[in-house]
Write a protein that holds these residues in place. Structure first.
Motif, PDB file in Angstrom:
ATOM      1  N   MET A 138       0.821  -1.218   0.000  1.00  0.00           N
ATOM      2  CA  MET A 138       0.000   0.000   0.000  1.00  0.00           C
ATOM      3  C   MET A 138       0.855   1.268   0.000  1.00  0.00           C
ATOM      4  SD  MET A 138      -3.071  -0.924  -0.097  1.00  0.00           S
ATOM      5  CE  MET A 138      -3.018  -2.605  -0.688  1.00  0.00           C
ATOM      6  N   GLY A 139       2.184   1.110  -0.013  1.00  0.00           N
ATOM      7  CA  GLY A 139       3.066   2.279  -0.037  1.00  0.00           C
ATOM      8  C   GLY A 139       3.023   3.063   1.269  1.00  0.00           C
ATOM      9  N   LEU A 140       2.881   2.350   2.390  1.00  0.00           N
ATOM     10  CA  LEU A 140       2.749   3.036   3.681  1.00  0.00           C
ATOM     11  C   LEU A 140       3.956   2.802   4.600  1.00  0.00           C
ATOM     12  CD1 LEU A 140      -1.033   2.296   4.360  1.00  0.00           C
ATOM     13  CD2 LEU A 140      -0.027   4.534   3.898  1.00  0.00           C
ATOM     14  N   GLU A 141       5.096   2.383   4.012  1.00  0.00           N
ATOM     15  CA  GLU A 141       6.282   2.150   4.839  1.00  0.00           C
ATOM     16  C   GLU A 141       6.665   3.445   5.562  1.00  0.00           C
ATOM     17  OE1 GLU A 141       6.082   1.774   1.507  1.00  0.00           O
ATOM     18  OE2 GLU A 141       7.505   0.257   0.819  1.00  0.00           O
ATOM     19  N   GLY A 142       7.062   3.300   6.829  1.00  0.00           N
ATOM     20  CA  GLY A 142       7.447   4.473   7.627  1.00  0.00           C
ATOM     21  C   GLY A 142       6.269   5.055   8.403  1.00  0.00           C
ATOM     22  N   LEU A 143       5.054   4.662   8.040  1.00  0.00           N
ATOM     23  CA  LEU A 143       3.878   5.223   8.728  1.00  0.00           C
ATOM     24  C   LEU A 143       3.197   4.187   9.624  1.00  0.00           C
ATOM     25  CD1 LEU A 143       2.242   7.138   5.712  1.00  0.00           C
ATOM     26  CD2 LEU A 143       3.619   8.101   7.553  1.00  0.00           C
ATOM     27  N   GLU A 144       3.858   3.023   9.798  1.00  0.00           N
ATOM     28  CA  GLU A 144       3.235   1.894  10.516  1.00  0.00           C
ATOM     29  C   GLU A 144       2.663   2.281  11.863  1.00  0.00           C
ATOM     30  OE1 GLU A 144       6.180   1.991   9.189  1.00  0.00           O
ATOM     31  OE2 GLU A 144       6.707   0.150   8.132  1.00  0.00           O
ATOM     32  N   LYS A 145       3.442   3.098  12.622  1.00  0.00           N
ATOM     33  CA  LYS A 145       3.037   3.400  14.005  1.00  0.00           C
ATOM     34  C   LYS A 145       2.227   4.683  14.119  1.00  0.00           C
ATOM     35  CE  LYS A 145       5.331  -0.172  15.443  1.00  0.00           C
ATOM     36  NZ  LYS A 145       4.537  -1.385  15.588  1.00  0.00           N
ATOM     37  N   ARG A 146       1.992   5.338  12.993  1.00  0.00           N
ATOM     38  CA  ARG A 146       1.298   6.630  13.046  1.00  0.00           C
ATOM     39  C   ARG A 146      -0.199   6.434  13.310  1.00  0.00           C
ATOM     40  NH1 ARG A 146       2.453  11.305   8.742  1.00  0.00           N
ATOM     41  NH2 ARG A 146       4.536  11.008   9.605  1.00  0.00           N
ATOM     42  N   ALA A 147      -0.753   7.263  14.191  1.00  0.00           N
ATOM     43  CA  ALA A 147      -2.192   7.178  14.494  1.00  0.00           C
ATOM     44  C   ALA A 147      -2.989   7.635  13.268  1.00  0.00           C
ATOM     45  CB  ALA A 147      -2.519   8.083  15.675  1.00  0.00           C
ATOM     46  N   ILE A 148      -4.172   7.044  13.057  1.00  0.00           N
ATOM     47  CA  ILE A 148      -4.911   7.354  11.830  1.00  0.00           C
ATOM     48  C   ILE A 148      -5.354   8.820  11.764  1.00  0.00           C
ATOM     49  CG2 ILE A 148      -5.676   4.993  11.316  1.00  0.00           C
ATOM     50  CD1 ILE A 148      -8.434   5.800  12.470  1.00  0.00           C
ATOM     51  N   GLY A 149      -5.474   9.450  12.934  1.00  0.00           N
ATOM     52  CA  GLY A 149      -5.848  10.864  12.961  1.00  0.00           C
ATOM     53  C   GLY A 149      -4.756  11.765  12.403  1.00  0.00           C
ATOM     54  N   GLN A 150      -3.519  11.205  12.279  1.00  0.00           N
ATOM     55  CA  GLN A 150      -2.407  12.015  11.767  1.00  0.00           C
ATOM     56  C   GLN A 150      -2.045  11.633  10.337  1.00  0.00           C
ATOM     57  OE1 GLN A 150       0.550  11.152  14.691  1.00  0.00           O
ATOM     58  NE2 GLN A 150      -0.548  12.253  16.284  1.00  0.00           N
ATOM     59  N   LEU A 151      -2.957  10.968   9.654  1.00  0.00           N
ATOM     60  CA  LEU A 151      -2.703  10.592   8.257  1.00  0.00           C
ATOM     61  C   LEU A 151      -3.425  11.553   7.321  1.00  0.00           C
ATOM     62  CD1 LEU A 151      -3.391   6.728   8.337  1.00  0.00           C
ATOM     63  CD2 LEU A 151      -1.150   7.859   8.365  1.00  0.00           C
ATOM     64  N   SER A 152      -2.929  11.641   6.091  1.00  0.00           N
ATOM     65  CA  SER A 152      -3.687  12.382   5.077  1.00  0.00           C
ATOM     66  C   SER A 152      -4.865  11.498   4.664  1.00  0.00           C
ATOM     67  CB  SER A 152      -2.799  12.669   3.860  1.00  0.00           C
ATOM     68  OG  SER A 152      -2.613  11.473   3.128  1.00  0.00           O
ATOM     69  N   GLY A 153      -5.832  12.100   3.968  1.00  0.00           N
ATOM     70  CA  GLY A 153      -7.001  11.334   3.531  1.00  0.00           C
ATOM     71  C   GLY A 153      -6.619  10.138   2.672  1.00  0.00           C
ATOM     72  N   GLY A 154      -5.685  10.359   1.745  1.00  0.00           N
ATOM     73  CA  GLY A 154      -5.262   9.273   0.837  1.00  0.00           C
ATOM     74  C   GLY A 154      -4.525   8.170   1.582  1.00  0.00           C
ATOM     75  N   GLN A 155      -3.670   8.577   2.560  1.00  0.00           N
ATOM     76  CA  GLN A 155      -2.945   7.553   3.342  1.00  0.00           C
ATOM     77  C   GLN A 155      -3.928   6.698   4.126  1.00  0.00           C
ATOM     78  OE1 GLN A 155      -0.476  10.309   5.492  1.00  0.00           O
ATOM     79  NE2 GLN A 155       1.234  10.145   4.048  1.00  0.00           N
ATOM     80  N   LEU A 156      -4.960   7.339   4.681  1.00  0.00           N
ATOM     81  CA  LEU A 156      -5.952   6.570   5.444  1.00  0.00           C
ATOM     82  C   LEU A 156      -6.699   5.601   4.520  1.00  0.00           C
ATOM     83  CD1 LEU A 156      -7.531   5.904   7.984  1.00  0.00           C
ATOM     84  CD2 LEU A 156      -8.990   7.878   7.571  1.00  0.00           C
ATOM     85  N   GLN A 157      -7.057   6.064   3.312  1.00  0.00           N
ATOM     86  CA  GLN A 157      -7.750   5.178   2.369  1.00  0.00           C
ATOM     87  C   GLN A 157      -6.897   3.950   2.061  1.00  0.00           C
ATOM     88  OE1 GLN A 157     -10.776   5.409   2.210  1.00  0.00           O
ATOM     89  NE2 GLN A 157     -11.467   6.397   0.347  1.00  0.00           N
ATOM     90  N   ARG A 158      -5.582   4.176   1.905  1.00  0.00           N
ATOM     91  CA  ARG A 158      -4.684   3.049   1.593  1.00  0.00           C
ATOM     92  C   ARG A 158      -4.638   2.064   2.757  1.00  0.00           C
ATOM     93  NH1 ARG A 158       0.740   5.756  -0.350  1.00  0.00           N
ATOM     94  NH2 ARG A 158      -0.122   7.831  -0.576  1.00  0.00           N
ATOM     95  N   ALA A 159      -4.583   2.613   4.003  1.00  0.00           N
ATOM     96  CA  ALA A 159      -4.570   1.732   5.182  1.00  0.00           C
ATOM     97  C   ALA A 159      -5.866   0.910   5.221  1.00  0.00           C
ATOM     98  CB  ALA A 159      -4.423   2.554   6.454  1.00  0.00           C
ATOM     99  N   LEU A 160      -6.981   1.549   4.881  1.00  0.00           N
ATOM    100  CA  LEU A 160      -8.275   0.846   4.926  1.00  0.00           C
ATOM    101  C   LEU A 160      -8.363  -0.211   3.825  1.00  0.00           C
ATOM    102  CD1 LEU A 160     -10.561   3.914   5.674  1.00  0.00           C
ATOM    103  CD2 LEU A 160      -9.977   2.065   7.262  1.00  0.00           C
ATOM    104  N   LEU A 161      -7.727   0.080   2.677  1.00  0.00           N
ATOM    105  CA  LEU A 161      -7.711  -0.926   1.613  1.00  0.00           C
ATOM    106  C   LEU A 161      -6.878  -2.131   2.055  1.00  0.00           C
ATOM    107  CD1 LEU A 161      -8.444  -1.805  -1.260  1.00  0.00           C
ATOM    108  CD2 LEU A 161      -6.375  -0.632  -2.061  1.00  0.00           C
ATOM    109  N   GLY A 162      -5.747  -1.839   2.720  1.00  0.00           N
ATOM    110  CA  GLY A 162      -4.912  -2.922   3.253  1.00  0.00           C
ATOM    111  C   GLY A 162      -5.708  -3.782   4.221  1.00  0.00           C
ATOM    112  N   ARG A 163      -6.501  -3.126   5.054  1.00  0.00           N
ATOM    113  CA  ARG A 163      -7.347  -3.848   6.021  1.00  0.00           C
ATOM    114  C   ARG A 163      -8.351  -4.744   5.282  1.00  0.00           C
ATOM    115  NH1 ARG A 163     -12.327  -3.386   8.439  1.00  0.00           N
ATOM    116  NH2 ARG A 163     -12.344  -3.840  10.681  1.00  0.00           N
ATOM    117  N   ALA A 164      -8.879  -4.228   4.169  1.00  0.00           N
ATOM    118  CA  ALA A 164      -9.910  -4.978   3.440  1.00  0.00           C
ATOM    119  C   ALA A 164      -9.359  -6.240   2.782  1.00  0.00           C
ATOM    120  CB  ALA A 164     -10.563  -4.077   2.390  1.00  0.00           C
TER     121      ALA A 164
END
Ligand SMILES: Nc1ncnc2c1ncn2[C@@H]1O[C@H](COP(=O)(O)OP(=O)(O)OP(=O)(O)O)[C@@H](O)[C@H]1O
Length: 294
Positions: A138-164
């Motif tokens: 999902m191209g989210l390396e380096g953001l593993e420990k970041r809280a979702i409230g501190q993500l950009s909208g696109g980064q959060l969408q990618r995390a949610l796709l990874g979850r799916a």
């Protein structure tokens, strides 16, 4: 109208005569639809037409007021009990996410495994490795420990796709996945979906009609009832292109019939201009009769 089985496509989800609503108000009626193995179904329709309500019924989040949904299991058995159904991956609409919830990117992605996990059990080494692989994908390396409230909208969408997708579901359901995703990752998103579609069916709810038409194998237009149209019908070797559209397909959905049928039949230069305009202005602000109306 219901979509017909292809020659060798196995059904995964069969929806028959479904009706659903809220507090006595009917939102969906007489919905018939079959989702097949490796299907890629685009769900389109006007705001408030009932797309998310249909998804909620499939996920077991909303009890239908009528009809039934049958899930076909890999061992050949069937169930109508949503607790026993096969694993479904789900990317909810962005605006339904509580961004204040104190959870990291890694935890969001691993939470997609919760159906396979005993309550309060720790994730295994193997599961964590899988989580790492998804983070990379999902191209989210380096953001593993970041809280979702501190993500950009696109980064959060990618995390949610990874979850799916982390649970290797038989069907992945995506409700407006490209909201907030930038152009670069949007291209990657659709590449990823094409890869995922080699192993599982995808249901994609989207307002971006141009993109939907380039990606999907079939289209369902939802506006209280559902109209189905195959774009690539199944045959022995997989999927093939078809070019016919039932002329009443969009009438029932009270869409602009002529415009919609022309979009469905071929991807015209006009449609491509529409896609570009949608990206620039957003579908809701795109000044054209090509958008569906209630
Ligand atoms: N929890 C709820 N309680 C009451 N009414 C609801 C609820 N959720 C949705 N509705 C109503 O049901 C109708 C269908 O909503 P739904 O979210 O399924 O539409 P949609 O096609 O997904 O719309 P959009 O394109 O705007 O996301 C709308 O009129 C909406 O206001």
């Amino acid at each position: 109208m219901t979509n017909q089985p292809g020659t060798n496509m196995k059904p995964l989800i069969e929806i028959r005569d479904l009706s659903a609503g809220y507090e006595g108000r009917q939102v969906l009626r007489d919905v018939n639809l079959t989702v097949y193995e490796r299907d890629f179904l685009g769900v389109i329709g006007p705001n408030g037409g009932g797309k998310t309500t249909l998804i909620k019924c499939i996920l077991g989040l909303l009890k239908p007021t009528g009809g039934k949904i049958t899930f076909h299991m890999s061992d050949g058995t069937q169930t109508t009990n949503s607790n026993d159904r096969p694993t479904l991956g789900y990317l909810p609409q962005y605006n339904t996410i509580d961004r204040k919830f104190p959870i990291s990117v890694e935890e969001v992605i691993l939470s997609g495994l919760s159906v396979q996990q005993k309550l309060y059990a720790r994730f295994t080494h193997e599961q964590r490795e899988k989580g790492r692989a998804i983070i990379e994908r999902m191209g989210l390396e380096g953001l593993e420990k970041r809280a979702i409230g501190q993500l950009s909208g696109g980064q959060l969408q990618r995390a949610l796709l990874g979850r799916a997708i982390i649970s290797d579901p038989s069907v992945v359901i995506l409700d407006e996945p490209s909201t907030y995703i930038d152009k670069r990752f949007e291209a990657r998103l659709y590449e990823l979906l094409a890869e995922i579609n080699n192993d599982c069916a995808i249901i994609l709810v989207s307002h971006d009609i141009g993109t939907v038409l380039q990606q999907v194998k079939s289209i369902a237009c939802v506006n209280e009832s559902l109209d189905y149209h195959p774009i690539r019908a199944s045959q022995a070797n997989g999927w093939r292109e078809t070019s016919t559209a039932p002329s009443n397909c969009w009438d029932t959905a009270r869409c602009h019939t002529a415009s919609w049928v022309s979009i469905i039949t071929t991807i015209t230069p006009k449609t491509l201009r529409r896609k570009k305009a949608n990206h620039l202005y957003g579908a809701d602000h795109c000044p054209t009769s090509l958008l569906a109306v209630k």
